[in-house]
Design an enzyme around this catalytic site. Structure first.
Site, mmCIF file in Angstrom:
data_model
loop_
_atom_site.group_PDB
_atom_site.id
_atom_site.type_symbol
_atom_site.label_atom_id
_atom_site.label_comp_id
_atom_site.label_asym_id
_atom_site.label_seq_id
_atom_site.Cartn_x
_atom_site.Cartn_y
_atom_site.Cartn_z
ATOM 1 N N ASP A 295 74.372 82.248 71.110
ATOM 2 C CA ASP A 295 73.996 80.846 71.251
ATOM 3 C C ASP A 295 74.583 80.352 72.588
ATOM 4 O OD1 ASP A 295 72.964 78.344 70.907
ATOM 5 O OD2 ASP A 295 73.679 78.081 68.865
HETATM 6 C C1 BGC Z 1 71.674 75.557 69.834
HETATM 7 C C2 BGC Z 1 70.582 76.555 69.619
HETATM 8 C C3 BGC Z 1 69.589 76.496 70.742
HETATM 9 C C4 BGC Z 1 70.319 76.720 72.056
HETATM 10 C C5 BGC Z 1 69.417 76.732 73.259
HETATM 11 C C6 BGC Z 1 72.263 75.622 71.234
HETATM 12 O O1 BGC Z 1 73.131 74.579 71.471
HETATM 13 O O2 BGC Z 1 72.688 75.756 68.871
HETATM 14 O O3 BGC Z 1 69.952 76.309 68.389
HETATM 15 O O4 BGC Z 1 68.591 77.450 70.555
HETATM 16 O O5 BGC Z 1 71.274 75.687 72.222
HETATM 17 O O6 BGC Z 1 68.920 75.499 73.537
#
Ligand code: BGC
Length: 770
Positions: A295
């Site tokens: 993530d």
């Molecule tokens: C979130 C994810 C997301 C990623 C990219 C993160 O902060 O937890 O769900 O896909 O950002 O935007």
């Protein structure tokens, strides 16, 4: 009778019923030869790659259009040319994507194409209901269809990878991201996970309108303590396997191409560096063959978790089985040093690089890096009238009728309506969380939808009535990114309220459109109080005093505490954050053009103090009994029962259920059981009903949940019509994880429960021997 459809392969028309008869060994031989081709290709390519280029493939950057953290990558253009980037996310549009793909394909030494990702969560340009709402449809075909449309629109804008489905089980509505998943139940969540993966990836990820799914957040992210975002998760292995891991596993079984690791710890180790999770469970136990991306800056965040400096945590993540590093560039900047220092091996770097390249191969990017970059498709496939029509249909299937006393709904297309509330004439908040490419100006407000559906037949007396909230600190937080997500009306609150009361006085019925605004749920949007905000509640209280029919149309990204509303409103229609077609779908349902049939997939508590609250809890040694009692597992000040149980939802019509009929009451070994009920539409409207099957296992080697959902069927009935609904139950439905984490069933008595929701079932018991 078996049906034959035709399919065209090269020039021959082969009936599909024959295709289905091709022996399995031939199919697997075909897959093997495809795998062999991929291996040869990737091995050949890797033999030409330098160490830096291999590490470059593990680097995922954002250019900055849509970010959730403080970091945005710098020097992206140079890095792409130098082969130091494997994928890009946060941009879309055929021209933009093409320009960036050109940098890799035309200017880097080995011309390796980039993969382009985006948070396409509930639609790309045509926005569908938030996932929690979609899940309330209990309709896998519609859910899959929403993913297919999203994939078609996303590929038309150059994308090939979506960060969805989010399959985290969530039992705490304080957590803002409950809106992004399918609720609390592992079996139901697994069905949705499968439908979404199939919808995105289609029959082959090489197809021009298919994307690679990225299943997130692995794992257990929804178990954050106190529902507080990014918080610690700590749970037993049995609970993980039984209640939280099944949807991720279902996504692997459905062929998901990629996974995203979660921010939280699992058994004390951050998921992003957790070898047990990423390698032992995901790959060895479940056979996952794709790649895992972290993530957003989750590798770097392992330092704050207390696991060491960037070099240490990057090495740990790679060794654990993480293949791609999102935004933080820990892999890019430290893996080479770690290799020299003997902290990681060349094989570990090669393996991660191979998995990323394989994903690109599976997407067909080596055949055509510009596969989904086609400006003509962008012009004709995005936010089309057809997509909007389908969205309107899908959206109305997601609505849940929580209350309808005296058949207040549906409304007549005549007379006068007071349309009040901060969400009544509002476009922005229709879309909900994670609508990166969605344009709120294209969404239909409730006011517009009502006008379109009833024309001049109804007099609409509109008043805003209240601000979303009057709490200035809350507003500051909601508007954190500088955009005016929530605005405060220049008129004083009491003037707004007065206008709503005046509008109500001159109308036959009040429709109050209230609830949460867009930024009140989603990532980093935990709430400790899940009531409708005070400003809006005050308005509802004043309106209720008038004694007129009061219909609440409720927008929200989570279950709310609605005890007051349930007592005082005449009707409550739960519409979540419905997406682009919001107003049209709301009007279709309010005026009876469609009879709502959605059922909630997350329990609605009476009070925040009951959380976590979910239907498939354990019995305890001192089970709760309703009414006053002492020394039982209960509260002094409130009942244990939720306000609305899992699976609950009303209809404009009524259904009656007969008792459950079983074809046997004693079974042995692998026999199947058939359980049947007859359902009658006893009301005046045609309607759909979600018939739910639960099973309880009252005596086992471990304490089991009081009941577990095992199947459902959605049926349509005309007024007066009856249908028999049968479920076939095999011993597979009786299996659970025991203390040794062995997945099996134990003989004994089982209670088969069929009903309209998790609390209202008809039961029959069987003895099932081994
Ligand atoms: C979130 C994810 C997301 C990623 C990219 C993160 O902060 O937890 O769900 O896909 O950002 O935007």
């Amino acid at each position: 009778m078996k049906k034959c459809f035709s399919t065209r392969i090269t020039n021959k028309v082969i009936p599909l019923c024959f295709v289905a008869l091709i022996p399995l060994y031939k199919v697997s031989a075909q897959t093997k030869s495809e795998d062999a081709k991929m291996n040869t290709y990737v091995t050949g390519l890797m033999s030409k790659m330098t160490l830096d280029e291999k590490i470059g493939q593990l680097n995922l950057v954002t250019i900055g259009a849509a970010t959730t953290g403080s970091v945005v990558n710098k020097g992206v253009e140079e890095k792409i040319k130098n082969g130091a980037i494997g994928g890009v996310f946060g941009i879309w549009g055929a021209d933009q994507v093409k320009q960036i793909q050109d940098l890799a394909v035309k200017n880097s030494r080995l011309h390796i194409p980039l993969i382009f990702g985006l948070d396409v969560i509930h639609g790309h340009r045509t926005i569908f209901p938030i996932p929690l709402g979609l899940s309330a449809s209990w309709d896998m075909d519609l859910i899959k269809r929403s993913a297919q449309i999203a994939a078609k629109e996303a590929t038309a804008e150059g994308l090939n990878w979506v960060y969805s489905p989010m399959v985290d089980i969530a039992r705490d509505p304080r957590w803002g991201r409950i809106s992004e998943g399918s609720g609390e139940d592992p079996w139901y969540g697994s069905q949705v996970a499968k439908a979404m993966v199939q919808g995105y990836q289609g029959s082959s990820m090489k197809n021009a309108d298919a994307v690679m799914a990225c299943v997130k957040h692995f794992a257990l992210y929804g178990g954050a303590e106190a529902g507080r975002e990014y918080n610690t998760v700590d749970m037993s292995r049995i609970k993980m396997y039984q209640d939280y891991l099944p949807p991720y596993k279902a996504a692997v079984d459905a062929g998901a191409g990629s996974f995203m690791s979660s921010f939280n710890t699992v058994d004390g180790v951050p998921a992003t560096g957790n070898q047990w999770l990423l390698t032992d469970v995901l790959r060895k136990q479940w056979g996952f063959k794709g790649f895992v991306v972290s993530d957003y800056t989750a590798v770097n965040e392992m330092t704050a978790h207390g696991l060491g400096d960037l070099q240490t945590v990057s090495a740990l993540a790679l060794k654990a089985g993480l293949d791609m590093d999102m935004v933080g560039e820990g892999f890019l900047t430290t893996l080479k040093k770690s290799l020299t220092a003997g902290k990681v091996t060349q094989q570990e770097i090669d393996l991660a690089c191979r998995r990323v390249l394989e994903a690109k191969y599976k997407l067909g990017l080596f055949d055509n890096p510009y596969k989904s970059i086609d400006a003509s498709r962008e012009a004709k496939d995005v936010l089309t009238a057809e997509n909007r029509t389908e969205a309107r249909n899908i959206t109305k299937h997601s609505f849940v009728l929580l209350k309808n006393s005296n058949q207040t709904l549906p409304l007549k297309k005549a007379g006068s309506i007071a349309l009040v509330g901060p969400l009544a004439n509002n476009q922005r908040d229709m879309l909900g969380t994670w609508v990166v490419a969605g344009d709120w100006q294209k969404s239909i407000s409730v006011m517009q939808g009502i006008k379109d559906v009833v024309g001049d037949g109804v007099i609409i007396n509109y008043a805003k009535g209240a601000n979303i909230t009057e709490d200035s600190l809350f507003i500051q937080r909601l508007n954190f990114f500088g955009q005016q997500m929530v605005t405060v009306d220049p008129k004083p609150a009491d003037e707004l309220l007065k206008e709503a009361v005046e509008a109500a006085k001159k109308s036959d019925v009040i429709v109050a459109v209230v609830g949460e605004s867009q930024s009140m749920s989603g990532e980093s949007s935990s709430r400790s109080d899940i009531d409708i905000p005070e400003s809006q509640k005050n308005m509802l209280k004043e309106l209720a005093k008038l004694g007129k029919p009061l219909v609440i149309v409720l927008f929200n990204g989570r279950p709310l505490t609605l005890t007051w509303e349930d007592k005082h409103a005449s009707a409550i229609l739960e519409v979540w954050a419905p997406g682009t077609e919001a107003g049209n779908a709301v009007a279709d349902v309010l005026f009876g053009d469609y009879n709502p049939a959605g059922k909630i997939t997350a329990t609605f508590p009476r009070s925040v103090g009951q959380i976590p609250i979910y239907y498939n809890h354990k019995n305890t040694g001192r089970p709760y009994t309703s009414g006053p009692s002492k020394f039982k597992s209960n509260y002094l000040d409130i009942s244990n029962d939720p306000l609305y149980p899992f699976g609950f939802g009303l209809s404009y019509t009524t259904f009656s259920y007969t008792d459950v009929k079983l074809n046997k009451t004693t079974l042995k070994g692998n026999e199947n059981l058939t359980a049947t009920v007859t359902i009658t539409n006893t009301g005046k409207y045609a309607g759909e009903e979600v018939v739910q099957l639960y099973i309880s296992d009252p005596v086992a080697s471990i304490s089991r949940s009081v009941k577990e959902l095992k199947d459902f069927k959605k049926i349509s009935l005309q007024p007066g019509e009856q249908k028999e609904v049968s479920f076939t139950i095999s011993p597979d439905e009786l299996k659970f994880y025991n203390s040794q984490l062995k997945y099996d069933w134990e003989p004994g008595k089982f209670i088969i429960q069929i009903g309209t929701n998790s609390s209202d079932t008809h039961n029959a018991s069987v003895q099932w021997n081994k």
